[in-house]
Scaffold this active site. Structure first.
Site, PDB file in Angstrom:
ATOM      1  N   GLU A 262      86.796  33.699  89.517  1.00 41.51           N
ATOM      2  CA  GLU A 262      85.630  32.814  89.710  1.00 41.51           C
ATOM      3  C   GLU A 262      84.343  33.528  89.308  1.00 41.51           C
ATOM      4  O   GLU A 262      83.439  32.927  88.721  1.00 41.51           O
ATOM      5  CB  GLU A 262      85.545  32.337  91.161  1.00 41.51           C
ATOM      6  CG  GLU A 262      86.710  31.470  91.596  1.00 41.51           C
ATOM      7  CD  GLU A 262      87.034  30.349  90.628  1.00 41.51           C
ATOM      8  OE1 GLU A 262      86.116  29.697  90.111  1.00 41.51           O
ATOM      9  OE2 GLU A 262      88.238  30.130  90.370  1.00 41.51           O
ATOM     10  N   TRP A 293      76.906   6.047  76.428  1.00 44.85           N
ATOM     11  CA  TRP A 293      76.626   6.085  77.873  1.00 44.85           C
ATOM     12  C   TRP A 293      76.014   4.763  78.306  1.00 44.85           C
ATOM     13  O   TRP A 293      75.287   4.117  77.544  1.00 44.85           O
ATOM     14  CB  TRP A 293      75.648   7.214  78.204  1.00 44.85           C
ATOM     15  CG  TRP A 293      76.146   8.581  77.862  1.00 44.85           C
ATOM     16  CD1 TRP A 293      75.682   9.388  76.862  1.00 44.85           C
ATOM     17  CD2 TRP A 293      77.204   9.299  78.491  1.00 44.85           C
ATOM     18  NE1 TRP A 293      76.384  10.575  76.838  1.00 44.85           N
ATOM     19  CE2 TRP A 293      77.340  10.542  77.832  1.00 44.85           C
ATOM     20  CE3 TRP A 293      78.069   9.027  79.554  1.00 44.85           C
ATOM     21  CZ2 TRP A 293      78.275  11.501  78.194  1.00 44.85           C
ATOM     22  CZ3 TRP A 293      79.005   9.983  79.916  1.00 44.85           C
ATOM     23  CH2 TRP A 293      79.106  11.198  79.247  1.00 44.85           C
ATOM     24  N   ASN A 329      83.001  23.292  95.539  1.00 46.49           N
ATOM     25  CA  ASN A 329      83.301  23.200  94.103  1.00 46.49           C
ATOM     26  C   ASN A 329      84.237  22.044  93.757  1.00 46.49           C
ATOM     27  O   ASN A 329      84.004  21.313  92.794  1.00 46.49           O
ATOM     28  CB  ASN A 329      83.911  24.519  93.618  1.00 46.49           C
ATOM     29  CG  ASN A 329      84.251  24.461  92.138  1.00 46.49           C
ATOM     30  OD1 ASN A 329      83.374  24.255  91.306  1.00 46.49           O
ATOM     31  ND2 ASN A 329      85.520  24.600  91.799  1.00 46.49           N
ATOM     32  N   TRP A 347      75.882  12.826  81.545  1.00 44.10           N
ATOM     33  CA  TRP A 347      75.972  14.006  82.421  1.00 44.10           C
ATOM     34  C   TRP A 347      74.616  14.618  82.716  1.00 44.10           C
ATOM     35  O   TRP A 347      74.415  15.262  83.747  1.00 44.10           O
ATOM     36  CB  TRP A 347      76.913  15.057  81.808  1.00 44.10           C
ATOM     37  CG  TRP A 347      76.513  15.584  80.452  1.00 44.10           C
ATOM     38  CD1 TRP A 347      76.912  15.117  79.242  1.00 44.10           C
ATOM     39  CD2 TRP A 347      75.635  16.691  80.175  1.00 44.10           C
ATOM     40  NE1 TRP A 347      76.344  15.851  78.225  1.00 44.10           N
ATOM     41  CE2 TRP A 347      75.559  16.829  78.764  1.00 44.10           C
ATOM     42  CE3 TRP A 347      74.909  17.586  80.965  1.00 44.10           C
ATOM     43  CZ2 TRP A 347      74.785  17.810  78.132  1.00 44.10           C
ATOM     44  CZ3 TRP A 347      74.140  18.556  80.351  1.00 44.10           C
ATOM     45  CH2 TRP A 347      74.079  18.665  78.951  1.00 44.10           C
TER      46      TRP A 347
HETATM   47  P1  FAD Z   1      83.335  31.051  95.546  1.00 47.02           P
HETATM   48  O1  FAD Z   1      84.548  30.227  95.372  1.00 47.02           O
HETATM   49  O2  FAD Z   1      83.290  31.938  96.717  1.00 47.02           O
HETATM   50  O3  FAD Z   1      83.160  31.888  94.190  1.00 47.02           O
HETATM   51  C1  FAD Z   1      82.416  33.117  94.128  1.00 47.02           C
HETATM   52  C2  FAD Z   1      81.332  33.031  93.085  1.00 47.02           C
HETATM   53  O4  FAD Z   1      81.894  32.814  91.796  1.00 47.02           O
HETATM   54  C3  FAD Z   1      80.369  31.881  93.301  1.00 47.02           C
HETATM   55  O5  FAD Z   1      79.367  32.200  94.230  1.00 47.02           O
HETATM   56  C4  FAD Z   1      79.823  31.653  91.902  1.00 47.02           C
HETATM   57  O6  FAD Z   1      78.790  32.563  91.584  1.00 47.02           O
HETATM   58  C5  FAD Z   1      81.027  31.962  91.026  1.00 47.02           C
HETATM   59  N1  FAD Z   1      81.737  30.717  90.700  1.00 47.02           N
HETATM   60  C6  FAD Z   1      82.720  30.111  91.409  1.00 47.02           C
HETATM   61  N2  FAD Z   1      83.171  29.014  90.755  1.00 47.02           N
HETATM   62  C7  FAD Z   1      82.446  28.920  89.616  1.00 47.02           C
HETATM   63  C8  FAD Z   1      82.432  28.012  88.524  1.00 47.02           C
HETATM   64  N3  FAD Z   1      83.284  26.976  88.466  1.00 47.02           N
HETATM   65  N4  FAD Z   1      81.544  28.205  87.530  1.00 47.02           N
HETATM   66  C9  FAD Z   1      80.686  29.256  87.556  1.00 47.02           C
HETATM   67  N5  FAD Z   1      80.664  30.162  88.569  1.00 47.02           N
HETATM   68  C10 FAD Z   1      81.527  30.010  89.582  1.00 47.02           C
HETATM   69  N6  FAD Z   1      77.614  27.236  90.520  1.00 47.02           N
HETATM   70  C11 FAD Z   1      76.407  27.809  90.652  1.00 47.02           C
HETATM   71  O7  FAD Z   1      76.319  28.976  91.059  1.00 47.02           O
HETATM   72  N7  FAD Z   1      75.261  27.124  90.349  1.00 47.02           N
HETATM   73  C12 FAD Z   1      75.285  25.834  89.913  1.00 47.02           C
HETATM   74  O8  FAD Z   1      74.238  25.258  89.627  1.00 47.02           O
HETATM   75  C13 FAD Z   1      76.549  25.199  89.792  1.00 47.02           C
HETATM   76  N8  FAD Z   1      76.637  23.907  89.411  1.00 47.02           N
HETATM   77  C14 FAD Z   1      77.865  23.310  89.306  1.00 47.02           C
HETATM   78  C15 FAD Z   1      77.931  21.973  88.898  1.00 47.02           C
HETATM   79  C16 FAD Z   1      79.162  21.335  88.795  1.00 47.02           C
HETATM   80  C17 FAD Z   1      79.210  19.909  88.332  1.00 47.02           C
HETATM   81  C18 FAD Z   1      80.343  22.047  89.100  1.00 47.02           C
HETATM   82  C19 FAD Z   1      81.677  21.388  88.977  1.00 47.02           C
HETATM   83  C20 FAD Z   1      80.292  23.370  89.486  1.00 47.02           C
HETATM   84  C21 FAD Z   1      79.056  24.020  89.595  1.00 47.02           C
HETATM   85  N9  FAD Z   1      78.954  25.368  90.009  1.00 47.02           N
HETATM   86  C22 FAD Z   1      77.726  25.956  90.111  1.00 47.02           C
HETATM   87  C23 FAD Z   1      80.158  26.190  90.191  1.00 47.02           C
HETATM   88  C24 FAD Z   1      80.742  26.247  91.617  1.00 47.02           C
HETATM   89  O9  FAD Z   1      80.864  24.955  92.136  1.00 47.02           O
HETATM   90  C25 FAD Z   1      79.911  27.085  92.578  1.00 47.02           C
HETATM   91  O10 FAD Z   1      79.617  28.339  92.000  1.00 47.02           O
HETATM   92  C26 FAD Z   1      80.683  27.342  93.882  1.00 47.02           C
HETATM   93  O11 FAD Z   1      81.008  26.123  94.486  1.00 47.02           O
HETATM   94  C27 FAD Z   1      79.841  28.181  94.798  1.00 47.02           C
HETATM   95  O12 FAD Z   1      80.454  28.330  96.039  1.00 47.02           O
HETATM   96  P2  FAD Z   1      80.926  29.756  96.534  1.00 47.02           P
HETATM   97  O13 FAD Z   1      79.830  30.739  96.383  1.00 47.02           O
HETATM   98  O14 FAD Z   1      81.490  29.585  97.909  1.00 47.02           O
HETATM   99  O15 FAD Z   1      82.077  30.075  95.497  1.00 47.02           O
END
Ligand code: FAD
Length: 462
Positions: A262, A293, A329, A347
């Site tokens: 992640e 769209w 997520n 989007w």
């Molecule tokens: P954990 O599961 O604990 O993951 C650890 C870290 O890994 C996160 O803090 C994050 O930095 C990174 N990470 C995890 N999943 C992703 C992913 N799919 N893409 C990129 N990095 C990831 N994340 C953001 O940080 N900022 C956003 O603006 C953002 N917008 C999103 C928009 C959409 C439509 C979607 C589907 C996902 C988005 N994400 C975004 C990715 C992801 O949803 C979040 O990073 C995650 O939910 C953060 O929760 P966590 O820190 O508990 O993640």
């Protein structure tokens, strides 16, 4: 303050060290932070000021053009050398490089560093030297580069007696907090911005949910993920520290690998943004420019924004976002798919709302993820993958814990109807106090009809 190469290098220079934050708005192309990010920034700066007190005597706050402010400040303070950590959005790169040249022309030494990423975008390339467009080979290439550098520690306290409070603004003068009405109550309850909050969140994750992360990270009703995203976004915790800290935990290898993966998705988003500076506004795949769209009807968009679509998992997600500034997520994917595929709304409208309301709103991850959902991005979800909000709810929130928390008007519905209340008989609805169309909306659109419409629209793509 930990693993902050700009700060550590500055402190190694002879003489006093000053720390400066400039709120620069209105510069060509720099996207202003959204409301939730501004709230976070206010508290992050407050926390940083306190953390920096023993090192630099605190933080000097300024607002305006860095091209004007930095040279003036350097002269007033007798500074000869400046350090900062790099940014990766196109307009910020342009600004920082022109600033570097201008300062160097004035005889100052300027050095930039990497604090935000495990691997800076230009250090990972395909065999032909180009950027990656698919996550799996990108992640493999990152892993083949070897373990990311170990994080640096916290610098030792410096002698700050010579530092007087150089003239800066008060935090309130940056005007980052919401004016009335104050909508940030739920966000405040959910989060502790700042480095201490970030380190506590990492500890709590490593000692708790990490062990089952590979199995439970998709379950929104459980606190199964790290919630580090806003801390990473604002540089309050180092990705190198996160990477190495989970390595040392006594948990299954699969959990560690999944968490590393992640973190690499975050790196991949930055890789994409760096190589495609228009990622936030232009389709990565230009064939999507011809996509038909729907003209977004303000009422429909509003029902999506505030969680009134009639699909409980979507509504729970949108309300979690509005109340706490964050969304799980899995649910981000479901609500995103609902907007672009069920409602056929561009989007960019979704990205915009997330930008304004997420505390982790990130120029790379938000844009790359929205394009992934729409199918227009790199390595994107295929257009025929249209999440079914009922099945997604039943699979990832089987008892409805998540929906019950954020959609309290459905809280006492039996689990088998929680994701499709319109299928419950009148007596069940009555017992649960649900009056469809009154206490909770009927579905805004029939999923089957919406699915066929989306498939037809996507099939028309060149
Ligand atoms: P954990 O599961 O604990 O993951 C650890 C870290 O890994 C996160 O803090 C994050 O930095 C990174 N990470 C995890 N999943 C992703 C992913 N799919 N893409 C990129 N990095 C990831 N994340 C953001 O940080 N900022 C956003 O603006 C953002 N917008 C999103 C928009 C959409 C439509 C979607 C589907 C996902 C988005 N994400 C975004 C990715 C992801 O949803 C979040 O990073 C995650 O939910 C953060 O929760 P966590 O820190 O508990 O993640």
């Amino acid at each position: 303050v930990h693993d902050n190469p700009a700060l550590a290098s500055a402190l190694c220079e002879p003489g006093a060290t000053y720390a400066v934050y400039i709120l620069e708005e209105g510069h060509d192309g720099l996207r202003p932070p959204g409301g939730a990010s501004r709230w976070w920034l206010h508290h992050a700066l407050e926390a940083l000021h306190a953390r920096l007190a023993p090192l630099t005597g605190g933080l000097i706050l300024k607002r305006g053009s860095s091209h004007t402010i930095l040279p003036q400040l350097a002269e007033a303070l007798g500074v000869t050398s400046i350090h900062w950590n790099r940014r990766y959005e196109g307009p910020a790169i342009e600004l920082d490089s022109s600033l570097k040249s201008a300062l160097q022309d004035k005889g100052l030494s300027v050095k930039s560093h990497n604090a935000a990423l495990l691997h800076e975008p230009w250090t990972v390339a395909t065999k032909t030297g180009g950027p990656y467009k698919v996550f799996t080979p990108f992640a493999r290439a990152c892993r083949e580069k070897g373990t990311p550098d170990q994080p640096m520690g916290v610098p030792e306290s410096a002698d700050t007696s010579v530092i007087n409070a150089a003239s800066g603004l008060t935090l309130d003068a940056l005007e980052l907090l919401p004016r009335r009405p104050d909508w940030a109550g739920g966000i405040k309850e959910a989060w502790t911005p700042g480095e201490d909050g970030a380190l506590t969140a990492l500890d709590r994750f490593v000692e708790g949910p990490l062990a089952r992360y590979h199995e439970e990270r998709d379950i929104p009703g459980k606190r199964s993920t790290s919630r580090l995203s806003p801390h990473l976004r604002f540089g309050e915790i180092s990705p190198r520290l996160c990477w190495h800290r989970v390595e040392t935990a006594d948990v299954p290898r699969k959990a560690v690998d999944k968490f590393h993966s992640e973190l690499l998705w975050r790196e991949f988003s930055y890789h994409l943004l760096f190589h495609n500076p228009d990622l936030g506004t232009q389709n990565f795949q230009p064939r999507f420019d011809a996509f038909a769209w729907a003209e977004p009807d303000p009422e429909t968009l509003k029902r999506w924004h505030f969680g009134l679509t009639g699909y409980p998992i979507v509504d729970a997600g949108m309300r979690e976002l509005w109340q706490t500034g964050w969304m799980h997520n899995r649910v981000r994917m479901v609500v995103g798919s609902f907007l672009v595929k069920n409602l056929l709304i561009d989007w960019r409208h979704g990205e915009d709302w997330f930008w304004d309301t997420l505390v982790d709103a990130d120029p790379a991850s938000n844009t790359a993820s929205w394009q992934w959902i729409a199918g227009s991005g790199a390595d994107a979800a295929p257009y025929f993958r249209i999440f079914n909000p009922i099945l997604q709810g039943e699979r990832f929130d089987p008892d409805g814990d998540y929906v019950r928390r954020f959609v309290p008007e459905l809280a006492t519905l039996p689990a088998r109807f929680i994701h499709k209340p319109w299928e419950a008989d009148a007596a069940t609805l009555h017992r649960a106090g649900v009056r469809l169309g009154e206490t909770y909306p009927r579905p805004i659109i029939d999923h089957g009809v919406a699915r066929d419409r989306a498939l037809a629209a996507y099939a028309d793509l060149p």
